[in-house]
Design a protein around this motif. Structure first.
Motif, mmCIF file in Angstrom:
data_model
loop_
_atom_site.group_PDB
_atom_site.id
_atom_site.type_symbol
_atom_site.label_atom_id
_atom_site.label_comp_id
_atom_site.label_asym_id
_atom_site.label_seq_id
_atom_site.Cartn_x
_atom_site.Cartn_y
_atom_site.Cartn_z
ATOM 1 N N ALA A 180 0.829 -1.209 0.000
ATOM 2 C CA ALA A 180 0.000 0.000 0.000
ATOM 3 C C ALA A 180 0.864 1.259 0.000
ATOM 4 O O ALA A 180 0.589 2.219 -0.718
ATOM 5 N N PHE A 210 2.006 9.984 2.059
ATOM 6 C CA PHE A 210 0.821 9.118 2.110
ATOM 7 C C PHE A 210 0.849 8.396 3.443
ATOM 8 O O PHE A 210 1.861 7.792 3.805
ATOM 9 N N TYR A 211 -0.251 8.465 4.182
ATOM 10 C CA TYR A 211 -0.283 7.927 5.546
ATOM 11 C C TYR A 211 -1.062 6.628 5.563
ATOM 12 O O TYR A 211 -2.214 6.594 5.142
ATOM 13 N N VAL A 212 -0.444 5.532 6.030
ATOM 14 C CA VAL A 212 -1.211 4.298 6.177
ATOM 15 C C VAL A 212 -1.348 3.897 7.638
ATOM 16 O O VAL A 212 -2.449 3.853 8.169
#
Lengths: 358, 290
Positions: free
Chosen positions: A36, A307-309
């Motif tokens: 991801a 982008f933060y998961v």
């Protein structure tokens, strides 16, 4: 070294130089997370995945028809043109996979713990020096905003000579009598609290304080597990008068999520930190810190990620790896050599434990 | 655009969650360990005119929903905004049992599993029909909210952002259509990547959805950065936004926080408040700035 200046040049420098072809071995929790995150890196394209679970491969086949899927990693390495590989399998499989990746002269990111036993870790570290690439182990705390700040402060000798420390990790991963099946239930496959949680607490200690001289008084406590420890306690001694303790406990239900805590005492004061909060007690004022207690929160010292998961540190470690592949001359903040030291300390703990390694 | 309640009381404070400090989280966990303290806070909110509550499907949520059902007359106009699932339940299960094992445990005892004769490893046979597993998991999580009114059902941010990164397009589409069809509710997404998610939902052809993401001037929990969010809010948006983390865990003074949200043109916030005074203060600030 300003750690944050080293991180994520790709986010700043506009167009990337080239597109890197990536593969992931192991589509479990961490492999999927890395997939991801990598999707957001402008210079990386994940082209293939190797996993032997029918459920995961069928899911990927359905939802990501663009990926080439393999049930055998060796066949994947033979069939696909790659620049880098991420290994997120049970730990006992790491060494053979890293060897195969090095044979193919690929850059390697491998999940923690690096290997089973320091001999493989040291051998693979030496082997990797002959390959032009980046080699990183997934010790994600090294990329946490707070712990990076602590590292910077220690490098600046804010506390002066160090005397005493604690490095602990707590969580609620194993909270019932388990059947003992699966790789987490056996040391041979890299299971148990020492490999799973203790490796993080040890690596954070190695990252911040360096290599200890010896460990003693190791106690393994089973709570729910049959074949492995659920709590591990260790006394750690350094050669320069610094000593401390380390506790890892994956059966503590009062913790909502896994938490690392450190406490370091030196001649000028003390640092207390976890992933969110930093407290500094100083015997004297050192600009910008006042005498007495200083508190900083993650909200004071975070840097955003593209982008933060699952937390900034997860993105930062993977982007750092990709950026290190693009420019291997940059120092890797969680390279094989540091992780090999962590592996040596894990071996010391097993050697000291009652009954030794199973 | 879908109309969302301007003030939605969140639940992090009740469950010992604070995105700034574990110590503050611990204080809240102790204070709200007693369910009566949580019920008292909901009664205070309702009496102040806050009728909308976001409630994550964690282990205490079932008891809270029982309370709302048992005290219906005391909560006229109550609207819930469920968020599913409770991520740490699954994170711990997956850490212990792996992904397949965790799904098996989550679904064990469910009638659908029994009807399908799924036991043990045979669940993996369902892999070809993952959307069926998805709707079964949604049903498991939604059970606790039965017979209560809810407007939007939010997919929790760890899952939203994971699926966004994985680009599992069909899962987004299936989630939205199932929430609308089965629950007659608006599909919602919690996310730490608002601009990226909005663009992706559009590319999936999803027209009816709402987004809840952090909005604060320091850019905390806002990826890629605060500037991208501000640009997104200035543009023409397809999805109604509810702002969360507006106080950034306590790092931003309330007045500055609410003013900033108002300046972004946002008309709905979900906020945490542990006392009647805090709730009252937030209501007044929203009246002033939004």
């Amino acid at each position: 070294m300003d750690l944050k200046a080293v991180l994520m040049p790709s986010a700043k420098n506009g167009e990337p130089r080239k597109i890197l072809n990536a593969a992931i071995i192991g589509a479990g929790r961490m492999g999927i997370t890395h997939l991801a995150i990598l999707g957001a890196h402008p210079a990386v394209k994940v082209v293939a995945i190797a996993d032997d679970s029918p459920m995961m491969t069928r899911a990927l086949r359905k939802f990501r028809p663009d990926l080439r899927l393999f049930d055998d990693f060796a066949r994947m390495l033979e069939s696909v043109q790659l620049d880098l590989v991420l290994i997120a399998t049970p730990p006992h499989l790491h060494a053979a996979m890293i060897d195969a990746a090095l044979d193919a002269r690929l850059s390697v990111f491998v999940e923690k713990p690096f290997t089973i036993g320091a001999a493989d870790a040291l051998r693979l570290t030496a082997r990797s020096r002959a390959v032009n690439g980046a080699f990183q182990v997934g010790y994600v705390n090294r990329f946490n905003d707070i712990f990076m700040t602590v590292k910077k402060l220690l490098d600046q000798k804010l506390l002066g000579r160090l005397f005493s420390f604690r490095s602990d990790m707590f969580g609620a991963t194993v909270t019932r009598v388990s059947s003992g099946s699966g790789w987490r239930g056996s040391h041979q496959t890299g299971g148990g609290c020492l490999y799973e949680f203790g490796s993080h607490a040890i690596d954070l200690m190695v990252y911040l304080l360096g290599r200890p001289e010896r460990v003693q008084g190791v106690v393994f406590t089973p709570v729910y597990s049959a074949g492995v420890e659920d709590i591990v306690r260790v006394n750690v001694i350094y050669s320069d008068g610094l000593a401390g303790s380390l506790t890892a406990n994956w059966s503590d239900q009062s913790y909502r999520k896994p938490t690392n805590k450190i406490e370091i005492l030196g001649e000028h004061g003390k640092i207390l930190a976890d992933q969110y909060e930093l407290k500094i007690y100083l015997n004297r004022a050192v600009d910008p810190y006042v005498k007495g207690w200083n508190t900083a929160y993650i909200t004071n010292c975070f840097t955003p990620v593209p982008f933060y998961v699952r937390g900034n540190e997860f993105t930062r470690q993977i982007f750092h790896f990709a950026d290190s592949v693009l420019d291997p001359t940059q120092p890797n903040l969680s390279g094989f050599s540091g992780a090999a030291v962590t592996q040596e300390v894990i071996d010391m703990v097993f050697a000291d434990a009652d009954g030794g390694k199973q | 655009m879908i109309e969302l309640d301007p003030l939605i009381l969140g639940d992090n404070q009740f469950f010992g969650i604070n995105h700034m400090s574990q110590e503050k989280a611990q204080q809240m966990a102790e204070r709200f360990n007693d369910m009566q303290a949580i019920f008292e806070a909901y009664r205070a909110a309702h009496s102040l005119g806050i009728h909308a509550f976001m409630l994550n499907s964690n282990e205490k949520a079932g008891t809270i929903c029982d309370y709302f059902r048992d005290h219906r007359s005391e909560f006229p106009g109550l609207v819930l905004y469920p968020s599913i699932p409770y991520p740490h339940k699954y994170a711990n299960l997956v850490a212990e049992q792996g992904i397949v094992g965790a799904i098996q445990t989550a679904l064990s005892g469910q009638s659908a599993v029994n009807l399908l004769g799924l036991a043990g490893k045979s669940l993996s046979l369902l892999a070809g029909d993952l959307t069926r597993i998805l709707v079964m998991l949604i049903d498991v999580e939604m059970k606790i909210y039965r017979h209560l009114d809810f407007k939007a059902v939010y997919l929790q941010n760890i899952l939203t952002d994971l699926l966004l990164g994985l680009e599992f397009r069909e899962v987004f589409i299936e989630y939205c259509s199932y929430i609308e069809k089965k629950f007659r509710a608006v599909p919602g997404f919690l996310t730490m990547n608002v601009p990226r998610l909005a663009t992706y939902l559009e590319s999936c052809g999803i027209e009816r959805a709402v987004i809840c993401g952090a909005v604060n001037k320091i850019g905390y929990l806002m990826s890629p950065d605060v500037v991208s969010y501000e640009e997104y809010f200035r543009g023409s948006q397809n999805y109604s936004i509810t702002a969360m983390s507006i106080f950034a865990g306590g790092a931003i003074p309330p007045r500055d926080a609410v003013r900033y949200v108002g300046q972004q043109g946002i008309r709905s916030i979900v906020f945490g408040a542990s006392s009647r005074n805090h709730m009252q203060a937030t209501i007044e600030l929203m009246g002033e700035f939004a």
